[in-house]
Structures are given as structure tokens and as C-alpha cells.
Write a protein that holds these residues in place. Structure first.
Motif: not given
Lengths: 313, 382
Positions: B166, B195, B212-213, B216
Motif C-alpha cells: 500500500g 492501496a 483505509n490501508i 485493504t
């Protein structure tokens, strides 16, 4: 110096300065500095119309300046629009943005325009910084050299004359504007908005017209700088540049067209002259600004003009 | 009237200075435009100090080709337009024979046409690859490119069997450029970017992007190209969110202040950096050791500040130039330019420099060392 009061006196003074300077210039470096002065002065004249006559302050004028500059960079590179058309488009979009921002704001009384333009200027700079695929991001992007009638416009000497021409026309238009019914209306509302309104002046509309005009001046100056430098960076649209333009107006003298030129000249050349002070450069610049503001409170040109006129009498 | 007197004073002062320098005929004039103040001062300031202290040292040791060096430095405050004006001034007024300077890519790109027109050798101290790609006859640069940093990081990841990562990148010039470069070379190393988050240079919290990361699936490591305080905040947030994946930073954080800002969270962070940062920890047999420890000791003694890689770029630039002048036996710009291009085996703070007609940088991946932060200090990564 009394002759500087008349419209033609000012134009004559500018013409003489422009024509005489090259004789004294030993190298291209001086032509470059002078060209930068003419370009800044053009933007400052526009801003001065707004500040000195309509009594409004724009803290985001570099945003319009940057729009003009990036128009001639982005237009030819990404959209295939010829450079001169891009410049016109840049000026038009700056005018349009000024209209959109100014129309609701200028109906209000007070310094709301300063706040609105502050935000707008920062937004423009942010867009230029962030849309890297269009603008090259923080490192800026190159501008291809201007070709007019199959002729490459190149070198500080040629740009000296071109920008001087623009400055002259810009000053002439501004002086005519000041002398027109619009100019008189502006001065009236600068002195007293209520009185002007009673006199039948549409205050909001008049302010808006001047704001749009000043945005166009800034955009044209921005386009010239981009062509001249062959490179644009988001700094041209930055907040500090906006402040610099306002400072030039105040330093030279609000409501004085010649003052715009003097203000630009002082702020462009001083940092060059002060490099001899090395580490104390910024200190000296600050000190001189303070001295100017203490002893020439209404700006260089109006104060000196009155003082000399007073002495003659 | 006061204005006139002041201006006259300034003009006279500069005239006296110009006259004074013209009298000293047997000197070699080198020019420099750096971002000593303004937002890029963390680059320009150590560069300025480095150039000044080493020009002084070279002169004390007899100068170059029996002539004393004279250094003219201007501060562009990070503004490209100023940089171009000062570049014109160096060429037209100061009549320098070569230029070492240009702290940022923007200022460098603004100055290049001026020096190309004047046909003077110009060694830039800025990072981006556009400066030397395509190759420009008169333009060289000393710092490694962000693309090389990406390659070094991916080499390390590949060796550790990492293939899905990411990215969280700063949107400043540095982070933006490196983000694009890394995504460009990632496929060469069989690495997939699953990501791709960004943050602004002034953001004070990156928890949403990192969440968010974290969410993932399948990530094996996270890479953070960025500069200044952003990466320190990312590192802190990373720890706070309890993300266990290895975190890679860029060479943009290679200064002590990063460890100070990120504190405990920096533990275990890996990054590529110039050998200068770990000067004392290099093997004695390392050919770079003598150069980097020498520069570090000199800089820290004279300036009283911790050494940074940016000043090192100026050191490299100055000595590539003076070496070329010695080999050319003159300071004639065209001859010096040819010799700079022939630089081989030059040992600088950034690594071994081998230039050629097609490579005006001359560094390879060995210039970078993989570092790991351990116990609040840089360590060579194993």
C-alpha cells in the motif's frame, strides 16, 4: 512635478522613463529587471483601481495573475490552443471568476471582498499545486516560446519593449477609466457609499465592474510573465505574491497610476540592490519598508507630489 | 527625496562592491543561486554553508590551478522567478564561469535556459530526474533521483518476498513526483500497489487514509513517499492504529528531526538514504567512509548543526567542478564542461560518480544504503 497630475503628464512620464532607461542599461540583466517591473506594474495598476478608487482590497489577486500565467502554459501544451488565444482565454476566465466571486460579495458593505478573495486566491494556488497532470504540480511547467507572425519572441530586450507597450496601454486605459463617469462614480462611493447611493449610483455594480477589470489586468500581467520566463510555478499564484501586489499599491500610493509603477519598481529592484548586505538583506528590506510607511504615509508618489507642490507655492 | 538618497546609497554600495571584485583578477568566479530562506530553506541553508566553508578551505590550501575561488551566492527564497533573475545576474553582471546551485527542481528548471544560452556548466542540487533526462549539454546534477529511491526500496522488498504493498504519499512536489516514479517502476520488481492514498503537506492527521490501508486485504508492506513533517505523522498514526506491516519511508525523511518527531513509532522503519547519515557506522573498509566522515566532521564543527544529505549534494557539486577545472587546467567553461562529463570514480557523499555523455548524474543504486531505525538511531539494515 505638477505636470504629473494631468492624464497626459503621467503617460508622458512613463514614455520618457521607458525610452531613456535602455540607454543607461549595460546588460541584459537590467532589461530583465525592468521587464519584471513593467509586468508587476501592470498588475498593480489594475489592483490600484480596485483599492484606490473602489475602496476594496483583494487579497487574492495573485490567483488571477496565476490564472493568466497558467493559461498560456496549459492551453498550448494540453489543449492545442494557440498561445495568444490562450492568453485571451486566461484573461476572460479570470474576469469571469472575479464576476462570480464579486457579484454576491460586493452587494455587502465592508471588507468582505478581502476575505472572499483571500480564500479564492488560496484555492487557485491549491488547484495549481494539486492538479499535477495538468499543471506540473509544485515544480511548475514549461511555457513554449511565443511565436508571433513566424517570428520568435525571445530575449529580455524584446520583452522589455513588449511589456513596456502593455504597461503604457494599461496605464492609458486606467487613466481614461478614472476620468470617465465610472471613475467619478467610483470616487464618489469611495468617499461615502451612502452619499453615492443617494446620488443615484449603483454601488454594487460599479464595484463589480472595477473588480473584473482589475482581475483582467492581473491575468494579462501573469500571461506576460509566463511567456517571459518560459516557466510557471504555483508561487506566482501564491498568497505571498498577493500580499506583494497589495504592498506595491500601498507603497506607491493608492489611487495613483504613476504610484503603481513606482511601487512595483521599488519592490522589484530593492531586493536586487540589497543583496550586498548578504545576511542582513531581509532586515534592510523590512527597515526600508518601515521608513517608507512612516515618512511617506500616503504612498511614495502622492506624498512627494504634495510635498513638492507645497514647496513651490 | 529620501527615497532618492537611499537608492543612491544602495547603488553606490553595489558599485563599490563590483569594482572591488573586478580588481582581483586572478580568481575563478563560481556562482550559486540557492533557496537559503523560504519554504525550501532546509535545502538551501546547508548547501549555502557547505559551499562557503569549502571554498574557504580550498582557497586556504592554495585554490584551484593556482587561482583563488570566488563564490557569489544569491538567495532565491524558493521562487523560480527570482532564481531566473539571479541566474541572469550571475551571467551578465558577475560573469561567473560555472554554477553550482538550484536547490529545488522548480528553480533549477527556471535557470537552465539562462545557463544554456550563456554556455556555462551548471551543476544542479535538485532531485527530479527531468533536470538531466533528456540530457542537456551544460546541465549536471548531484543528488540521486526519486526513481532510484523507489528501485532501492523495491529491491529490498523483493528480497524479503513482499509483492503487494500500500502507498500513502504526500502531495508536495517531492511526494508527488516519487509516488509517480514508484508506481512506474513497481511492475519491474513484480510489486503490486493495492492501496494508493495521499495527504496534503500541512495535514496533521493521516488516520483516515491509514485506516483505509489497514482495511485493504493482502497487503505485505506500506510505503510512504514524502517530505518534512508529514511522514513523521504517518509513522505515529501507523503505530497508533496498530498496523503490524513493515513501514518503508523515503530518503525524504533522512534527517535526525524525523526520528525526533516520530519518536518510538519510528522503531523498525526502513528507508533508503545516502551513506552520510550512517557515516560513523560504515565499515572501515568502505571506500566512502573517508569522504563522508570528513565532510560530516567539518560541517558539524563549522556550522554547529547536524549534517544533512542536502549539504552533501553541494559538497559533491563543488568538488566535481573543481576536479574538472584541475583536469582541464583552466576555468574556461567549455573545457570544464567536457571534463565534468568525463568524471569517473569520483567519490562523493552521495556515492561513486561516473558520468558520461548520456548520463549527467552518474550515480547507481549502490549510492543508496538501506537503513533501519533502531533505538532512536539509524542502523545499516541487514
Amino acid at each position: 512635478m505638477a505636470f504629473l497630475k494631468g492624464k497626459y503628464g503621467v503617460l508622458l512620464a512613463i514614455a520618457i522613463i521607458v525610452l531613456i532607461l535602455p540607454v543607461a542599461f549595460p546588460s541584459n540583466y537590467y532589461f530583465r529587471i525592468a521587464t519584471l517591473v513593467w509586468i508587476s506594474a501592470l498588475a498593480v495598476i489594475g489592483l490600484n483601481l480596485l483599492m484606490g478608487y473602489a475602496g476594496q482590497v483583494s487579497l487574492g489577486h495573485a490567483g488571477f495573475f496565476g490564472m493568466g500565467a497558467y493559461a498560456v502554459a496549459v492551453g498550448p501544451t494540453h489543449l492545442g490552443i494557440p498561445p495568444v488565444a490562450s492568453a485571451l482565454l486566461g484573461a476572460a476566465s479570470a474576469g469571469l471568476l472575479a464576476f462570480v466571486v464579486g457579484r454576491p460579495i460586493l452587494k455587502l458593505r465592508g471588507h468582505y471582498l478581502a476575505v472572499a478573495t483571500l480564500g479564492m486566491g488560496i484555492l487557485v494556488a491549491m488547484v495549481l499545486n494539486n492538479e499535477a497532470q495538468w499543471t506540473g504540480g509544485p515544480d511548475g511547467m514549461p511555457v513554449s516560446r511565443l511565436v508571433l507572425f513566424g517570428f520568435k519572441v525571445k530575449g529580455p530586450v524584446m520583452w522589455y519593449w513588449i511589456t513596456a507597450g502593455f504597461l503604457f496601454v494599461g496605464a492609458w486605459l486606467a487613466l481614461n477609466l478614472v476620468d470617465s463617469p465610472l471613475g467619478r462614480a467610483l470616487r464618489a462611493l469611495h468617499d461615502s457609499e451612502t452619499a453615492a447611493r443617494v446620488g443615484g449610483i449603483d454601488v454594487a455594480r460599479h464595484k463589480l465592474i472595477v473588480f473584473v477589470i482589475s482581475a483582467v489586468y492581473a491575468a494579462v500581467a501573469g500571461s506576460l510573465l509566463a511567456f517571459f520566463d518560459g516557466l510557471v510555478t504555483p508561487n506566482t499564484a501564491g498568497f505571498l505574491h498577493s500580499i506583494q501586489l497589495v504592498t506595491m499599491v500601498v507603497l506607491g500610493g493608492m489611487g495613483s497610476i504613476l504610484g503603481s509603477l513606482v511601487g512595483a519598481a521599488v519592490l522589484v529592484t530593492l531586493p536586487q540592490a540589497l543583496t550586498v548586505f548578504h545576511d542582513y538583506e531581509h532586515l534592510m528590506l523590512g527597515l526600508m519598508m518601515m521608513l517608507f510607511m512612516i515618512f511617506l504615509r500616503r504612498g511614495i508618489v502622492p506624498t512627494l507630489r504634495d510635498r513638492i507642490a507645497g514647496r513651490v507655492q | 527625496m529620501k527615497l532618492k538618497t537611499l537608492m543612491m546609497g544602495a547603488v553606490t554600495a553595489s558599485a563599490v562592491l563590483v569594482a572591488g571584485s573586478a580588481l582581483a583578477a586572478d580568481t575563478i568566479k563560481i556562482g550559486s543561486v540557492l533557496s537559503i530562506t523560504g519554504p525550501a530553506s532546509f535545502l538551501g541553508d546547508p548547501e549555502d554553508k557547505t559551499l562557503k566553508m569549502y571554498v574557504e578551505k580550498i582557497n586556504a590550501e592554495g585554490g584551484v590551478n593556482g587561482k583563488q575561488l570566488e563564490l557569489v551566492v544569491y538567495d532565491d527564497a524558493g521562487d523560480a522567478n527570482n532564481a531566473k533573475t539571479f541566474a541572469t545576474r550571475l551571467v551578465e553582471e558577475d560573469k561567473v564561469v560555472a554554477i553550482v546551485g538550484g536547490s529545488t527542481t522548480g528553480t533549477t528548471m527556471a535557470m537552465i535556459p539562462v545557463f544554456e544560452d550563456a554556455e556555462l556548466p551548471f551543476i544542479s542540487l535538485a532531485g527530479a530526474v527531468v533536470i538531466i533526462d533528456p540530457v542537456k549539454k551544460w546541465v549536471f546534477k548531484t543528488p540521486h533521483t526519486d526513481k532510484m529511491a523507489c528501485q532501492k526500496i523495491f529491491e529490498d522488498m523483493k528480497a524479503k518476498g513482499i509483492s503487494k504493498i500500500g502507498m500513502i504519499s504526500g502531495t508536495g512536489g517531492f511526494g508527488k513526483s516519487m509516488q509517480a516514479q514508484c508506481k512506474g517502476v513497481a511492475p519491474d520488481y513484480g510489486i503490486e500497489v493495492l492501496a494508493d492514498e495521499t495527504y496534503g503537506p500541512k495535514d496533521s492527521d493521516m488516520t483516515p487514509q491509514l485506516t483505509n490501508i489497514k482495511g485493504t486485504a493482502g497487503l505485505q508492506a506500506v510505503l510512504n513517499p514524502g517530505f518534512g513533517q508529514g511522514p513523521a505523522i504517518v509513522t505515529r498514526n501507523y503505530k497508533q492504529l496498530g498496523i503490524e506491516l513493515p513501514l518503508y519511508q523515503s530518503h525524504g525523511v533522512a534527517s535526525k528531526s524525523f526520528i525526533d518527531l516520530a519518536a518510538d513509532a519510528a522503531e523498525g522503519v526502513r528507508l533508503p538514504a545516502a551513506a552520510l547519515l550512517v557515516a560513523d557506522k560504515l565499515d572501515d573498509a568502505d571506500p566512502q567512509k573517508a569522504v563522508v566522515t570528513g565532510y560530516k566532521a567539518m560541517y558539524e564543527e563549522k556550522s554547529g548543526q547536524a549534517v544533512s544529505t542536502f549539504g552533501g549534494h553541494a559538497f559533491d557539486g563543488l568538488f566535481i567542478l573543481t576536479d574538472a577545472m584541475k583536469r582541464a587546467g583552466s576555468e574556461e567553461p567549455a573545457a570544464v564542461r567536457d571534463e565534468i562529463e568525463k568524471t569517473t570514480g569520483f567519490m562523493g557523499t552521495a556515492g561513486v560518480v561516473n558520468m558520461s555523455a548520456t548520463d549527467h548524474l552518474g550515480l547507481d543504486l549502490t549510492a543508496f544504503r538501506m537503513l533501519e531505525i533502531k533505538g532512536g538511531d539509524w542502523m545499516l539494515a541487514k
